[in-house]
Design a protein around this motif. Structure first.
Motif, PDB file in Angstrom:
ATOM      1  N   GLY A 112       1.021  -1.067   0.199  1.00  0.00           N
ATOM      2  CA  GLY A 112      -0.017  -0.062  -0.018  1.00  0.00           C
ATOM      3  C   GLY A 112       0.726   1.415  -0.028  1.00  0.00           C
ATOM      4  N   GLU A 113       2.099   1.209  -0.335  1.00  0.00           N
ATOM      5  CA  GLU A 113       2.838   2.336  -0.603  1.00  0.00           C
ATOM      6  C   GLU A 113       2.915   3.112  -1.879  1.00  0.00           C
ATOM      7  OE1 GLU A 113       7.125   1.107  -0.022  1.00  0.00           O
ATOM      8  OE2 GLU A 113       6.361   0.240   2.248  1.00  0.00           O
ATOM      9  N   ALA A 114       2.763   4.399  -1.618  1.00  0.00           N
ATOM     10  CA  ALA A 114       2.705   5.198  -2.926  1.00  0.00           C
ATOM     11  C   ALA A 114       3.936   5.993  -2.863  1.00  0.00           C
ATOM     12  CB  ALA A 114       1.803   6.059  -3.018  1.00  0.00           C
ATOM     13  N   THR A 115       4.757   6.202  -4.240  1.00  0.00           N
ATOM     14  CA  THR A 115       5.917   7.145  -4.189  1.00  0.00           C
ATOM     15  C   THR A 115       5.507   8.178  -5.017  1.00  0.00           C
ATOM     16  OG1 THR A 115       6.598   5.675  -6.114  1.00  0.00           O
ATOM     17  CG2 THR A 115       7.409   5.254  -4.010  1.00  0.00           C
ATOM     18  N   HIS A 116       6.358   9.432  -4.876  1.00  0.00           N
ATOM     19  CA  HIS A 116       6.232  10.650  -5.711  1.00  0.00           C
ATOM     20  C   HIS A 116       6.086  10.719  -7.066  1.00  0.00           C
ATOM     21  CE1 HIS A 116       4.887  12.793  -2.025  1.00  0.00           C
ATOM     22  NE2 HIS A 116       6.061  12.210  -1.325  1.00  0.00           N
ATOM     23  N   ASP A 117       7.225   9.855  -7.320  1.00  0.00           N
ATOM     24  CA  ASP A 117       7.627   9.573  -8.846  1.00  0.00           C
ATOM     25  C   ASP A 117       7.127   8.306  -9.475  1.00  0.00           C
ATOM     26  OD1 ASP A 117      10.711   7.756  -8.544  1.00  0.00           O
ATOM     27  OD2 ASP A 117       8.963   7.690  -7.292  1.00  0.00           O
ATOM     28  N   VAL A 153      12.514  10.607 -15.960  1.00  0.00           N
ATOM     29  CA  VAL A 153      13.870  10.570 -15.859  1.00  0.00           C
ATOM     30  C   VAL A 153      14.552  11.390 -14.837  1.00  0.00           C
ATOM     31  CG1 VAL A 153      16.152  10.673 -17.333  1.00  0.00           C
ATOM     32  CG2 VAL A 153      14.218   9.576 -18.260  1.00  0.00           C
ATOM     33  N   ALA A 154      14.278  12.642 -14.870  1.00  0.00           N
ATOM     34  CA  ALA A 154      14.770  13.592 -13.990  1.00  0.00           C
ATOM     35  C   ALA A 154      14.386  13.208 -12.500  1.00  0.00           C
ATOM     36  CB  ALA A 154      14.085  15.134 -14.173  1.00  0.00           C
ATOM     37  N   ALA A 155      13.091  12.711 -12.494  1.00  0.00           N
ATOM     38  CA  ALA A 155      12.938  12.374 -10.849  1.00  0.00           C
ATOM     39  C   ALA A 155      13.675  11.327 -10.431  1.00  0.00           C
ATOM     40  CB  ALA A 155      11.262  11.777 -10.867  1.00  0.00           C
ATOM     41  N   PRO A 172      18.098  13.132  -7.905  1.00  0.00           N
ATOM     42  CA  PRO A 172      18.427  12.891  -6.360  1.00  0.00           C
ATOM     43  C   PRO A 172      19.676  11.946  -6.616  1.00  0.00           C
ATOM     44  CG  PRO A 172      16.046  12.018  -6.729  1.00  0.00           C
ATOM     45  CD  PRO A 172      16.540  12.511  -8.234  1.00  0.00           C
ATOM     46  N   VAL A 173      20.072  11.237  -7.466  1.00  0.00           N
ATOM     47  CA  VAL A 173      21.414  10.359  -7.769  1.00  0.00           C
ATOM     48  C   VAL A 173      22.255  11.553  -7.986  1.00  0.00           C
ATOM     49  CG1 VAL A 173      22.841   8.809  -9.046  1.00  0.00           C
ATOM     50  CG2 VAL A 173      20.214   8.401  -8.486  1.00  0.00           C
ATOM     51  N   GLU A 232      25.650  12.580  -5.549  1.00  0.00           N
ATOM     52  CA  GLU A 232      26.876  12.391  -5.875  1.00  0.00           C
ATOM     53  C   GLU A 232      27.493  13.713  -5.992  1.00  0.00           C
ATOM     54  OE1 GLU A 232      30.431  10.555  -7.797  1.00  0.00           O
ATOM     55  OE2 GLU A 232      28.617   9.868  -6.831  1.00  0.00           O
ATOM     56  N   VAL A 233      26.852  14.764  -6.040  1.00  0.00           N
ATOM     57  CA  VAL A 233      27.617  16.193  -5.664  1.00  0.00           C
ATOM     58  C   VAL A 233      27.842  16.382  -4.384  1.00  0.00           C
ATOM     59  CG1 VAL A 233      27.060  18.519  -5.690  1.00  0.00           C
ATOM     60  CG2 VAL A 233      26.487  17.356  -7.611  1.00  0.00           C
TER      61      VAL A 233
END
Length: 200
Positions: A97-102, A114-116, A120-121, A125-126
C-alpha cells in the motif's frame, strides 16, 4: 551465449529464446532438403542426412553466436535483471500500500520521469564530491602548515649556521693578527720550563 545465473525473468526469456532458435534452425526439414537436392539424396541418403544435420547445427550455432554478441554489446541480461527487480519492487510496494511521488502515470513526460530518478542520484553524487573536496582541502591545509613550519625551522637553522660561520671567520681573522714569532718563542720557552718538572 550461456544461461548464466540471473533473475527468473531472464531465465524464462533465455529458455524461450533458446527454444525459438532451435526451432528456427531445424524448421527446414530433411524432406525440404531432399526436394532441393533429389539426386544427391537418392544417390547417398546417409551422406545427405549428415550434410543436412551439419547445416542445421551450424545455423543454430551461428545464430547463438550472433545473439550472444548482441547480448554482450547491450548488456541484455543485466538490463532484464534490472527490469525484473524494478517490477518486483513495484509489486511489493503496491502490496504494502505504499505510494511514491515519482510513480509513473500516463500524463508524465519521459523527461520528467527521468529527472525524478536521476536528479536525486546526481545530488547525492555532488554531495559526496563536495565532502571529498573538503577532506582534500583540509589535508592540503595541514600539509601547507607543516611545510611553512619546516621552512621556518630551516631558515632559523640557516641563520644560526651563518652566525656560527661569522664567529669562526672573526676568530680566524683575530688569530691571523697574533704575532706568530712571539707565540712560537713563548711555546719553546714554556716547554723548556716544564722539562725539569716532567723529569721529576
Amino acid at each position: 551465449m550461456s544461461n548464466q545465473a540471473g533473475s527468473r525473468r531472464w531465465t524464462h526469456f533465455y529458455s524461450a529464446l533458446q527454444l525459438a532458435i532451435q526451432r528456427s534452425a531445424h524448421k527446414w526439414t530433411f524432406d525440404d532438403f531432399a526436394e532441393c537436392f533429389p539426386l544427391y539424396v537418392e544417390e547417398d541418403k546417409n551422406g545427405a542426412s549428415a550434410t543436412f544435420n551439419t547445416i542445421s547445427e551450424y545455423a543454430e550455432a551461428q545464430i547463438f553466436r550472433d545473439i550472444g554478441k548482441l547480448f554482450k554489446d547491450y548488456n541484455v541480461q543485466e538490463n532484464i535483471d534490472i527490469l525484473h527487480n524494478v517490477v518486483k519492487e513495484a509489486k511489493e510496494r503496491e502490496a504494502a500500500g505504499e505510494a511514491t511521488h515519482d510513480m509513473w502515470r500516463e500524463d508524465i513526460e519521459p523527461r520528467t520521469a527521468v529527472a525524478a530518478r536521476t536528479v536525486p542520484v546526481l545530488e547525492a553524487e555532488v554531495k559526496r564530491l563536495r565532502e571529498s573536496l573538503a577532506e582534500v582541502e583540509g589535508e592540503n591545509r595541514q600539509l601547507q602548515s607543516r611545510l611553512e613550519q619546516n621552512m621556518t625551522e630551516a631558515e632559523e637553522a640557516d641563520e644560526q649556521t651563518l652566525e656560527f660561520l661569522e664567529k669562526v671567520d672573526q676568530v680566524y681573522k683575530e688569530w691571523q693578527k697574533l704575532p706568530m714569532d712571539d707565540i712560537e718563542a713563548w711555546t719553546v720557552q714554556t716547554q723548556e720550563t716544564l722539562k725539569p718538572t716532567l723529569r721529576s
